[in-house]
Design an enzyme around this catalytic site. Structure first.
Site, PDB file in Angstrom:
ATOM      1  N   LYS A  74       0.857  -1.193   0.000  1.00  0.00           N
ATOM      2  CA  LYS A  74       0.000   0.000   0.000  1.00  0.00           C
ATOM      3  C   LYS A  74       0.884   1.231   0.000  1.00  0.00           C
ATOM      4  CE  LYS A  74       0.761   1.241   4.477  1.00  0.00           C
ATOM      5  NZ  LYS A  74       1.691   2.353   4.735  1.00  0.00           N
ATOM      6  N   ASP A  78      -1.348  -1.516  11.053  1.00  0.00           N
ATOM      7  CA  ASP A  78      -2.023  -1.368   9.759  1.00  0.00           C
ATOM      8  C   ASP A  78      -2.386  -2.708   9.118  1.00  0.00           C
ATOM      9  OD1 ASP A  78       0.552  -2.094   9.171  1.00  0.00           O
ATOM     10  OD2 ASP A  78       0.957  -0.478   7.765  1.00  0.00           O
TER      11      ASP A  78
END
Length: 269
Positions: free
Chosen positions: A8, A132
């Site tokens: 990401k 995350d």
């Protein structure tokens, strides 16, 4: 069962405050990109785990994929498995590769053993593995807050843009990155900033870690500047570094003036 944990990027990253538990609250847009590892998990007579690809420092027994298995094994008495991780996403780059591996391990185990855990339950397990990790359960653009594990859907679609990610081989630990950061609130909501045209992001969207890390690692601002010179509409460090990405409208240049030891990924969003 084989799957491909992806990376990401962070589009804007504001460190807003320090928490009582020692962590920090942040505000950022997490956006998935298709720079991918490969993770295979199969039923086996006994547990085993091995890795190929990029070397991963530390004890393999502490790998997040194994921690994901042990987390579910406690609650569901899972049988032994054989895990193989082929590492392509660099570590210490701010790309979330390790977190993605952990979340995909949860996803694969859920399917392999028909645990019937829904996305919300998988996210709860993922939050126990890292800040995350939970993002990679649903794996779609979000505005992340608190420790990076509370999400709001982001109305952001970058299809048609090309992303170029440059990793110079500088491993920046989380402790190093946060050690020199000064938390502050953004002047405008991230949701409003993301609604602006990508062409103006250069003036309004920042990553707070750049101010702390760019003076220490001059290669990083050099990469960012070269991406802009190559035609990027927006360039930024992702996460706490050290990877720098650029967003290009349509195709991106093939050649970049970077040393051979840099890892460069390019793909459509």
């Amino acid at each position: 069962m084989l799957d491909f944990p992806n990376a990401k990027i962070n589009i804007g990253l504001f460190v807003t405050s320090k928490r009582a538990d020692g962590f920090h609250n942040l505000l950022s847009c997490f956006y998935p990109v298709q720079w991918m590892d490969a993770l295979e998990i199969l039923p086996a007579a006994w547990n085993s785990f091995d890795m190929t690809g990029l070397p991963v420092p530390g004890d393999p027994d502490s790998n997040l994929c194994l921690k994901a298995y042990k987390l579910l094994q406690q609650d569901f008495n899972l049988p032994p498995v054989q895990m193989h991780l082929h590492k392509v996403i660099p570590m210490g780059a701010g790309l979330g590769g390790g977190s993605s591996d952990a979340a995909f391990a949860l996803r694969i185990l859920n399917k392999l053993f028909e645990l019937d855990l829904r996305a919300g339950a998988l996210e709860d397990y993922a939050r126990q593995l890292g800040s995350d990790c939970a993002f990679f359960v649903r794996n779609k653009p979000v505005i992340a807050s608190e420790r990076g594990d509370v999400f709001m859907d982001a109305a952001l679609d970058l299809k048609g843009y090309t992303c170029v990610i440059v990793y110079p081989g500088i491993h920046i630990t989380t402790a190093e990155a946060y050690g020199s950061i000064k938390p502050s609130q953004p002047d405008c909501s991230l949701e409003m900033l993301l609604k602006q045209d990508v062409k103006v992001w250069k003036k309004i969207l920042v990553n707070d870690f750049e101010k702390a890390l760019f003076p220490k690692y001059p290669e990083l601002p050099f990469i960012k500047e070269k991406l802009y010179e190559a035609g990027a509409l927006y360039a930024s460090m992702t996460g706490s570094g050290s990877a720098i990405y650029g967003l290009f409208e349509g195709e991106a240049p093939i050649d970049f003036p970077f040393p051979d030891h840099y890892l460069i990924w390019k793909g459509l969003l």
